[in-house]
Design an enzyme around this catalytic site. Structure first.
Site, PDB file in Angstrom:
ATOM      1  N   TYR A 158       0.851  -1.189   0.000  1.00 43.43           N
ATOM      2  CA  TYR A 158       0.000   0.000   0.000  1.00 43.43           C
ATOM      3  C   TYR A 158       0.886   1.238   0.000  1.00 43.43           C
ATOM      4  CZ  TYR A 158       0.834   1.122   4.944  1.00 43.43           C
ATOM      5  OH  TYR A 158       1.409   1.482   6.132  1.00 43.43           O
ATOM      6  N   CYS A 159       0.250   2.379  -0.340  1.00 45.37           N
ATOM      7  CA  CYS A 159       1.016   3.632  -0.355  1.00 45.37           C
ATOM      8  C   CYS A 159       0.132   4.768   0.177  1.00 45.37           C
ATOM      9  CB  CYS A 159       1.573   3.914  -1.735  1.00 45.37           C
ATOM     10  SG  CYS A 159       0.343   3.876  -3.055  1.00 45.37           S
ATOM     11  N   ARG A 160      -0.046   5.827  -0.622  1.00 41.62           N
ATOM     12  CA  ARG A 160      -0.750   7.009  -0.089  1.00 41.62           C
ATOM     13  C   ARG A 160      -2.234   7.004  -0.398  1.00 41.62           C
ATOM     14  NH1 ARG A 160       4.091  10.255  -2.796  1.00 41.62           N
ATOM     15  NH2 ARG A 160       5.638   9.966  -1.150  1.00 41.62           N
ATOM     16  N   GLY A 161      -2.672   6.002  -1.114  1.00 43.09           N
ATOM     17  CA  GLY A 161      -4.082   5.944  -1.454  1.00 43.09           C
ATOM     18  C   GLY A 161      -4.277   5.545  -2.899  1.00 43.09           C
TER      19      GLY A 161
END
Lengths: 222, 222
Positions: free
Chosen positions: A179-182
């Site tokens: 996952y990352c920032r969205g």
DNA sequence: AAAGTATTCAATTATTTTATTGAATACTTT
DNA sequence: AAAGTATTCAATAAAATAATTGAATACTTT
């Protein structure tokens, strides 16, 4: 309706529109989304958004005028941050509204992800259960500072840049979620592509840490 | 970062900014706030906002482009409505954010209400208890159609225009609270002024029906 | 104190948005 | 079918916003 009443309303809506103006430019929204992950210097913001520094600075001034962003000089740099937790929440609401109302949002995402594997919607409950049991592993592929600020409980910090080096520590038998920032940050997409190419069972979790938290799953603050 | 990634982000933020553009004009925000109380014709909207019809129509087109408003021809008129419940919720969030971040909001309200009596903050719990007990009375001073759409449970519809006629039915010994469309609608303010002048113990409830509902108090849908 | 660097300011141009007006359209009523 | 009315479209002028460039400012480091 009365002159005083009219003036009152005009003044109030004038104020409300300050915030509207703040979020009426694509670049400003991108700046805000980056800042929702933590503070940044003007220089970093300009680089990440493909803006010239002067231009980024100008947009940041609009955001400061709308009181959405605060900044202060720290050493050689001016660092910016969201003015309040509420601003981040509001941006999430905006995203949710846009996803519900603007069919184009989904179309653009689908076009971008088409033919990419491992980008299907992940069920949070199942993922969280597997992470807890140790049958799946969850990677946070954002820069380490953002991980330090806050991250999904049980996730491992493996910034995209260090992913290649980290691969030997991973098993091809295990499910790996990144996952990352969205949903509109591409770090996790890139991470999954890299891992898939090398034969790992990689998946993308669209959520940001904040999304994850809003769904009721645990988050660790730095 | 990759050309495709850049294009993807630009497209997504372009979309998000459609909503930002929608709420970046004071007049459009006023239109939206009116529509949050129920449907209206273009003509009515123009009248209530002090806009020419052509101008209102143009703003409404922007709102339709942002998918915040929908409209359809009904007989001789085009009636507009908020496109979704989510839009109303989003507007409430915007108001809350503005009240928290923009000091001017409170200043403008204070200036407007200064020297007006009965405009102090009302405690919802106490009011609701008194209304239930019958020791206080709660008036909905909006037009009757809005009352029919939804109103605070236990409230009485007394549109501002009919207030003068209704006064004989009220007691000067009882506390009387009036509410309208929210803190920036002036109907309740006017109602309280009228009642105070005639010696009634009148107070203003700032909340809209939606605010009241969000605080966990009961609301009746039409 | 001087040099170096990050950031902002100021000025210009290009672009977008807003308001205004009158004409065109689409539906109703007679 | 004709007249009437509400709404939108089109064209223009006025105003606001955005991007670009180079100069000015403010802080650090030497």
């Amino acid at each position: 309706m009365g002159r005083q009443n009219r003036i009152f309303k005009d003044r109030i809506y004038e104020q409300l529109s300050r915030i509207g103006k703040g979020i009426s430019s694509p670049k400003r929204l991108e700046l805000l989304e980056i800042l929702s992950q933590g503070k940044r210097t003007v220089e970093e913001l300009a680089r990440e958004t493909n803006l010239t520094i002067a231009n980024a600075s100008q947009h940041l001034q609009v955001l400061r005028a709308a009181r959405l962003v605060e900044s202060q000089k720290e050493g050689l740099y001016v660092t910016c941050r969201l003015a309040d937790q509420l601003v981040g929440d509001f941006l999430r609401q905006l995203r949710i509204l846009a996803e519900n109302r603007l069919a184009e949002m989904e179309r653009i995402s689908r076009d971008f992800l088409k033919e990419k594997k491992g980008m299907e919607e992940i069920d949070g409950d199942t993922l969280w259960k597997r992470v807890r049991e140790g049958t799946a592993i969850l990677l946070d592929v954002r820069p380490i500072e953002e991980y330090r600020e806050r991250h999904i409980k049980g996730s491992l910090s493996v910034p995209l840049k260090e992913l290649e080096n980290y691969l030997p520590n991973l098993s091809r038998k295990q499910e790996i979620a990144a996952y990352c920032r969205g949903p509109y940050c591409v770090l996790a997409v890139q991470a999954v592509e890299i891992m898939r190419k090398k034969g790992f069972k990689a998946f993308r979790l669209k959520d940001s840490v904040q999304d994850w938290e809003a769904k009721g799953f645990p988050v660790v603050y730095g």
